[in-house]
Design a protein around this motif. Structure first.
Motif, PDB file in Angstrom:
ATOM      1  N   ILE A  22       0.777  -1.244  -0.020  1.00 15.96           N
ATOM      2  CA  ILE A  22      -0.112  -0.016  -0.041  1.00 15.96           C
ATOM      3  C   ILE A  22       1.061   1.344  -0.011  1.00 15.96           C
ATOM      4  O   ILE A  22       0.579   2.170  -0.842  1.00 15.96           O
ATOM      5  N   LEU A  23       1.878   1.278   0.711  1.00 14.56           N
ATOM      6  CA  LEU A  23       2.993   2.548   0.709  1.00 14.56           C
ATOM      7  C   LEU A  23       3.604   2.606  -0.555  1.00 14.56           C
ATOM      8  O   LEU A  23       3.715   3.797  -1.130  1.00 14.56           O
ATOM      9  N   VAL A  24       3.983   1.650  -1.037  1.00 14.38           N
ATOM     10  CA  VAL A  24       4.641   1.674  -2.475  1.00 14.38           C
ATOM     11  C   VAL A  24       3.673   2.200  -3.426  1.00 14.38           C
ATOM     12  O   VAL A  24       4.093   3.121  -4.219  1.00 14.38           O
ATOM     13  N   VAL A  25       2.569   1.564  -3.672  1.00 16.65           N
ATOM     14  CA  VAL A  25       1.516   2.030  -4.652  1.00 16.65           C
ATOM     15  C   VAL A  25       1.257   3.745  -4.131  1.00 16.65           C
ATOM     16  O   VAL A  25       1.021   4.140  -5.232  1.00 16.65           O
ATOM     17  N   GLY A  26       1.164   4.070  -3.078  1.00 20.33           N
ATOM     18  CA  GLY A  26       0.796   5.285  -2.884  1.00 20.33           C
ATOM     19  C   GLY A  26       1.894   6.297  -3.223  1.00 20.33           C
ATOM     20  O   GLY A  26       1.907   7.294  -3.959  1.00 20.33           O
ATOM     21  N   LEU A  27       3.080   5.928  -3.028  1.00 23.22           N
ATOM     22  CA  LEU A  27       4.287   6.599  -3.669  1.00 23.22           C
ATOM     23  C   LEU A  27       4.351   6.796  -5.111  1.00 23.22           C
ATOM     24  O   LEU A  27       4.593   7.826  -5.647  1.00 23.22           O
ATOM     25  N   LEU A  28       4.235   5.342  -5.779  1.00 19.49           N
ATOM     26  CA  LEU A  28       4.086   5.776  -6.981  1.00 19.49           C
ATOM     27  C   LEU A  28       2.963   6.579  -7.864  1.00 19.49           C
ATOM     28  O   LEU A  28       3.169   7.167  -8.701  1.00 19.49           O
ATOM     29  N   LEU A  29       1.774   6.397  -7.171  1.00 19.33           N
ATOM     30  CA  LEU A  29       0.549   7.407  -7.507  1.00 19.33           C
ATOM     31  C   LEU A  29       1.085   8.809  -7.515  1.00 19.33           C
ATOM     32  O   LEU A  29       0.644   9.945  -8.119  1.00 19.33           O
ATOM     33  N   ALA A  30       1.731   9.211  -6.192  1.00 17.92           N
ATOM     34  CA  ALA A  30       2.196  10.540  -5.981  1.00 17.92           C
ATOM     35  C   ALA A  30       3.091  11.040  -7.284  1.00 17.92           C
ATOM     36  O   ALA A  30       3.026  12.090  -7.529  1.00 17.92           O
ATOM     37  N   PHE A  31       3.988  10.033  -7.557  1.00 20.17           N
ATOM     38  CA  PHE A  31       5.196  10.493  -8.501  1.00 20.17           C
ATOM     39  C   PHE A  31       4.485  10.863  -9.848  1.00 20.17           C
ATOM     40  O   PHE A  31       4.904  11.418 -10.743  1.00 20.17           O
ATOM     41  N   ILE A  32       3.285   9.719 -10.192  1.00 26.40           N
ATOM     42  CA  ILE A  32       2.745   9.685 -11.229  1.00 26.40           C
ATOM     43  C   ILE A  32       1.750  11.244 -11.457  1.00 26.40           C
ATOM     44  O   ILE A  32       1.867  12.051 -12.318  1.00 26.40           O
TER      45      ILE A  32
END
Length: 67
Positions: A22-32
């Protein structure tokens, strides 16, 4: 009488693979989202290369001859 609970059993929860995902996916969405805003900002920026320098002759005009 108070019940004694071992430390490893008294915890609320543990960090596992689910929380990490969940933390990694949230970080990727923030970068996108950040990248999309950067691209949009570059698209709406007014062009600075088309502006002429004050006092310089426009393209196709000859500078005044003086002596």
């Amino acid at each position: 009488m108070t019940k004694i609970v071992p430390e490893d059993k008294a915890r609320q929860g543990h960090w596992g693979w689910h929380a990490l995902r969940i933390l990694v996916v949230g970080l990727l969405l923030a970068f996108i989202a950040w990248g999309a805003v950067e691209i949009y900002g570059e698209m709406i920026r007014s062009p600075t290369s088309d502006q002429s320098v004050p006092g310089a002759p426009a393209a196709g005009q000859k500078p005044p001859q003086g002596g």
